[in-house]
Motif scaffolding. Structure first.
Motif, PDB file in Angstrom:
ATOM      1  N   VAL A 265       0.739  -1.219  -0.048  1.00 48.87           N
ATOM      2  CA  VAL A 265      -0.040   0.072  -0.045  1.00 48.87           C
ATOM      3  C   VAL A 265       0.896   1.263   0.096  1.00 48.87           C
ATOM      4  CG1 VAL A 265      -1.865  -1.138   1.017  1.00 48.87           C
ATOM      5  CG2 VAL A 265      -0.337   0.095   2.433  1.00 48.87           C
ATOM      6  N   GLU A 266       2.158   1.053   0.339  1.00 48.68           N
ATOM      7  CA  GLU A 266       2.925   2.155   0.221  1.00 48.68           C
ATOM      8  C   GLU A 266       4.379   1.992   0.366  1.00 48.68           C
ATOM      9  OE1 GLU A 266       3.063   6.897   2.090  1.00 48.68           O
ATOM     10  OE2 GLU A 266       1.648   5.373   2.705  1.00 48.68           O
ATOM     11  N   THR A 267       5.271   2.441  -0.350  1.00 50.18           N
ATOM     12  CA  THR A 267       6.795   2.204  -0.149  1.00 50.18           C
ATOM     13  C   THR A 267       7.539   3.436  -0.572  1.00 50.18           C
ATOM     14  OG1 THR A 267       8.548   0.322  -0.907  1.00 50.18           O
ATOM     15  CG2 THR A 267       6.934   1.498  -2.699  1.00 50.18           C
ATOM     16  N   GLY A 268       8.627   3.357  -0.273  1.00 49.42           N
ATOM     17  CA  GLY A 268       9.733   4.577  -0.425  1.00 49.42           C
ATOM     18  C   GLY A 268      10.624   4.840   0.486  1.00 49.42           C
ATOM     19  N   PRO A 269      11.554   5.763   0.654  1.00 45.92           N
ATOM     20  CA  PRO A 269      12.556   5.972   1.571  1.00 45.92           C
ATOM     21  C   PRO A 269      11.789   6.424   3.047  1.00 45.92           C
ATOM     22  CG  PRO A 269      12.948   7.415  -0.409  1.00 45.92           C
ATOM     23  CD  PRO A 269      11.701   6.568  -0.357  1.00 45.92           C
ATOM     24  N   VAL A 270      12.371   5.911   4.134  1.00 48.91           N
ATOM     25  CA  VAL A 270      11.860   6.094   5.225  1.00 48.91           C
ATOM     26  C   VAL A 270      11.494   7.584   5.669  1.00 48.91           C
ATOM     27  CG1 VAL A 270      12.435   5.626   7.884  1.00 48.91           C
ATOM     28  CG2 VAL A 270      12.815   3.866   6.164  1.00 48.91           C
ATOM     29  N   TRP A 271      12.461   8.389   5.352  1.00 52.19           N
ATOM     30  CA  TRP A 271      12.056   9.895   5.746  1.00 52.19           C
ATOM     31  C   TRP A 271      10.886  10.233   4.932  1.00 52.19           C
ATOM     32  CZ3 TRP A 271      11.569  13.480   2.014  1.00 52.19           C
ATOM     33  CH2 TRP A 271      12.224  13.270   0.901  1.00 52.19           C
ATOM     34  N   ARG A 272      10.739   9.891   3.854  1.00 49.77           N
ATOM     35  CA  ARG A 272       9.446  10.259   2.876  1.00 49.77           C
ATOM     36  C   ARG A 272       8.200   9.590   3.621  1.00 49.77           C
ATOM     37  NH1 ARG A 272       5.925   8.895  -0.209  1.00 49.77           N
ATOM     38  NH2 ARG A 272       7.063   6.804  -0.784  1.00 49.77           N
ATOM     39  N   VAL A 273       8.091   8.274   3.886  1.00 50.86           N
ATOM     40  CA  VAL A 273       6.903   7.500   4.381  1.00 50.86           C
ATOM     41  C   VAL A 273       6.631   8.247   5.911  1.00 50.86           C
ATOM     42  CG1 VAL A 273       6.210   5.386   5.085  1.00 50.86           C
ATOM     43  CG2 VAL A 273       7.552   5.694   2.974  1.00 50.86           C
ATOM     44  N   PHE A 274       7.632   8.436   6.493  1.00 47.63           N
ATOM     45  CA  PHE A 274       7.325   8.762   8.016  1.00 47.63           C
ATOM     46  C   PHE A 274       6.751  10.469   7.896  1.00 47.63           C
ATOM     47  CE2 PHE A 274       9.079   5.130   9.420  1.00 47.63           C
ATOM     48  CZ  PHE A 274       8.847   4.882  10.888  1.00 47.63           C
ATOM     49  N   GLY A 275       7.547  11.155   7.018  1.00 49.16           N
ATOM     50  CA  GLY A 275       7.300  12.387   6.983  1.00 49.16           C
ATOM     51  C   GLY A 275       5.742  12.852   6.282  1.00 49.16           C
ATOM     52  N   ALA A 276       5.575  12.023   5.309  1.00 45.38           N
ATOM     53  CA  ALA A 276       4.268  12.244   4.681  1.00 45.38           C
ATOM     54  C   ALA A 276       3.503  11.108   4.253  1.00 45.38           C
ATOM     55  CB  ALA A 276       4.248  13.088   3.464  1.00 45.38           C
ATOM     56  N   PRO A 277       3.292  10.164   5.349  1.00 48.34           N
ATOM     57  CA  PRO A 277       2.352   8.978   5.014  1.00 48.34           C
ATOM     58  C   PRO A 277       1.188   9.380   4.286  1.00 48.34           C
ATOM     59  CG  PRO A 277       1.995   9.702   7.180  1.00 48.34           C
ATOM     60  CD  PRO A 277       3.090  10.785   6.572  1.00 48.34           C
ATOM     61  N   GLU A 278       1.067   8.576   2.886  1.00 47.01           N
ATOM     62  CA  GLU A 278      -0.154   8.741   2.144  1.00 47.01           C
ATOM     63  C   GLU A 278      -1.423   7.685   2.560  1.00 47.01           C
ATOM     64  OE1 GLU A 278       1.313   8.223  -1.718  1.00 47.01           O
ATOM     65  OE2 GLU A 278       2.659  10.133  -1.450  1.00 47.01           O
ATOM     66  N   HIS A 279      -1.047   6.344   2.909  1.00 46.32           N
ATOM     67  CA  HIS A 279      -2.030   5.582   2.890  1.00 46.32           C
ATOM     68  C   HIS A 279      -2.696   5.330   4.420  1.00 46.32           C
ATOM     69  CE1 HIS A 279      -4.019   1.612   3.068  1.00 46.32           C
ATOM     70  NE2 HIS A 279      -4.154   1.734   1.592  1.00 46.32           N
ATOM     71  N   PRO A 280      -3.846   5.358   4.755  1.00 45.38           N
ATOM     72  CA  PRO A 280      -4.425   5.185   6.024  1.00 45.38           C
ATOM     73  C   PRO A 280      -3.510   3.918   6.848  1.00 45.38           C
ATOM     74  CG  PRO A 280      -6.182   5.373   4.567  1.00 45.38           C
ATOM     75  CD  PRO A 280      -4.954   5.127   3.896  1.00 45.38           C
ATOM     76  N   THR A 281      -3.395   2.970   6.191  1.00 42.25           N
ATOM     77  CA  THR A 281      -2.426   2.090   7.212  1.00 42.25           C
ATOM     78  C   THR A 281      -1.219   2.358   7.638  1.00 42.25           C
ATOM     79  OG1 THR A 281      -3.599   0.149   5.944  1.00 42.25           O
ATOM     80  CG2 THR A 281      -1.611  -0.339   7.065  1.00 42.25           C
ATOM     81  N   THR A 282      -0.724   3.266   6.827  1.00 45.06           N
ATOM     82  CA  THR A 282       0.622   4.008   7.134  1.00 45.06           C
ATOM     83  C   THR A 282       0.492   4.868   8.339  1.00 45.06           C
ATOM     84  OG1 THR A 282       1.563   3.677   5.028  1.00 45.06           O
ATOM     85  CG2 THR A 282       2.967   4.857   6.468  1.00 45.06           C
ATOM     86  N   GLN A 283      -0.581   5.638   8.191  1.00 41.58           N
ATOM     87  CA  GLN A 283      -0.810   6.718   9.040  1.00 41.58           C
ATOM     88  C   GLN A 283      -1.172   6.093  10.472  1.00 41.58           C
ATOM     89  OE1 GLN A 283      -4.083   8.813   7.005  1.00 41.58           O
ATOM     90  NE2 GLN A 283      -2.578   9.594   5.643  1.00 41.58           N
ATOM     91  N   ALA A 284      -1.823   4.947  10.328  1.00 34.39           N
ATOM     92  CA  ALA A 284      -2.350   4.132  11.710  1.00 34.39           C
ATOM     93  C   ALA A 284      -1.369   3.595  12.289  1.00 34.39           C
ATOM     94  CB  ALA A 284      -3.359   3.074  11.485  1.00 34.39           C
TER      95      ALA A 284
END
Length: 389
Positions: A265-284
């Motif tokens: 549902v989401e993938t990328g560099p850790v800094w980007r995923v942590f800084g701007a999570p796009e998917h509700p699962t990542t946000q949760a």
């Protein structure tokens, strides 16, 4: 401390990672039949999943654990796989050394399909792919030295070659003084270090970590993560770890993939995923690490402005430069009150959130603040007494 290399367990034609050294000719022995090897001139340790799906039978009908997963892991990376329980993390990880086989799709190690290996090739692959486990999996009746030596003993390495390799592996994880100790006399962190030494003694190019820190306390977890980071730096080993703990990903990984019900549902560099999570699962999954709206403000937040009250704005930075605090009020064109802030640096990028209050209901203040960089979101409004404290 220099890196490990045990040439007797390298398959013929398989290059040794740059920066490793051999403990000497006395440690060599005939290698096993060749498994997949990196192309000439290419660093070993790449993993690729191509449209990988996995279905398990059950009494209620087939259960799909993985659904068309496409993923590329470069050599030398520390790559995290995260998701809730049942997301498919373990199934995906265990396909790298073919403890699990995909129902459809392909898994490739250094460009070679794992499913095409014969018995000898599979044995060779598993000696190139180390694995550490959540519950250590040590043999209670064997000493630390004997536990670490086990993969070499099973592989038929001469006894004269085993001792130097085990000693070097124990030095790497800082347990050379525990060689003759039994697991029952070790702490949890020491047991996991033994597990890491056992995984390294065959000189793998890839290290799989199956919830390797979940059974450890926070302080020990950080120590183990520091050790894994150091091993990656010294030896150039590709590390793939699965976890349900986002703080583990933040501490050690360069890239991350988020799984939900078997899908990416989401993938990328850790800094980007942590800084701007796009998917509700990542946000949760990130929620425990982020400071939300303070309860006293959340209870009084209103959808419409209140005379004399303030608008509450959340400013998020994900990779931009650190915010210019002195410029906030200038950019906003109005006084700005800082209510809460949390900013850290991940992989050299500023990542964080700031909660501010601005007077009135100016609809254009967000656009003016965005000029500083970062995302700006209006959460609502509060009466004067709600944000005075």
């Amino acid at each position: 401390m220099v890196g490990l290399v045990f040439d007797s367990l390298h398959t013929p034609g398989t290059p040794v990672a740059t920066g490793r050294r051999s403990p000497g000719a006395a440690a060599t022995a005939p290698g096993p039949a060749a498994g997949p090897a990196a192309a000439p001139g290419r660093r070993p340790g790449t993993v690729r999943f191509e449209a990988v799906s996995k279905t398990y039978p059950s009494a209620a009908g087939p259960v799909r654990a993985l659904d068309s997963v496409d993923l590329a892991i470069p050599a030398g990376a520390i790559f995290g796989i995260i998701g809730r329980s049942g997301a498919g993390k373990s199934s995906l990880l265990r396909m790298v050394n073919r403890l699990e086989a995909p129902t459809s799709g392909r898994v490739l190690v250094d460009g070679a399909p794992v499913d095409a290996l014969d018995t000898d090739g599979l044995v060779a692959l598993r000696r190139r792919v180390g694995m550490i486990f959540q519950h250590f999996n040590l043999l209670a009746a064997k000493t630390v030295r004997q536990n670490v030596a086990l993969p070499l003993t099973v592989a038929g390495v001469p006894r004269s070659a085993i001792g130097p390799r085990v000693a070097e592996a124990l030095r790497l994880v800082g347990l050379e003084d525990k060689a003759d100790t039994y697991p029952s006399r070790l702490s949890g962190g020491q047991k996991q270090r033994v597990g890491i030494a056992r995984a390294l003694v065959s000189d793998p190019e890839i290290l799989l970590c199956d919830e390797a820190t979940s059974a450890l306390d926070p302080e020990t977890t950080l120590a183990i993560l520091d050790l894994l980071r150091d091993i990656n730096r010294r030896l150039g080993i590709t590390i793939i770890l699965i976890t349900h703990e986002m703080h583990v990903i933040r501490e050690i990984c360069s890239d991350v993939v988020v799984l939900e019900r078997g899908r990416v549902v989401e993938t990328g560099p850790v800094w980007r995923v942590f800084g701007a999570p796009e998917h509700p699962t990542t946000q949760a999954l990130l929620e425990p690490l982020t400071r939300g709206l303070p309860p006293d403000l959340a209870d009084r937040l209103q959808p419409l402005p209140t005379p004399g009250g303030s608008a509450i704005l959340r400013i998020t930075w994900a990779g931009q430069g650190t915010p210019d605090l002195s410029g906030l009020a200038v950019a906003a064109g109005t006084p700005v009150r800082l209510l809460q802030a949390g900013i850290e640096r991940i992989q050299g990028h500023a990542v964080g959130r700031m909660l501010v209050a601005v007077p009135g209901a100016d609809p254009d203040v967000e656009a003016r603040l965005r000029a500083l960089g970062g995302a700006v979101e209006r959460l609502g409004y509060v009466a004067p007494e709600a944000e005075a404290g």
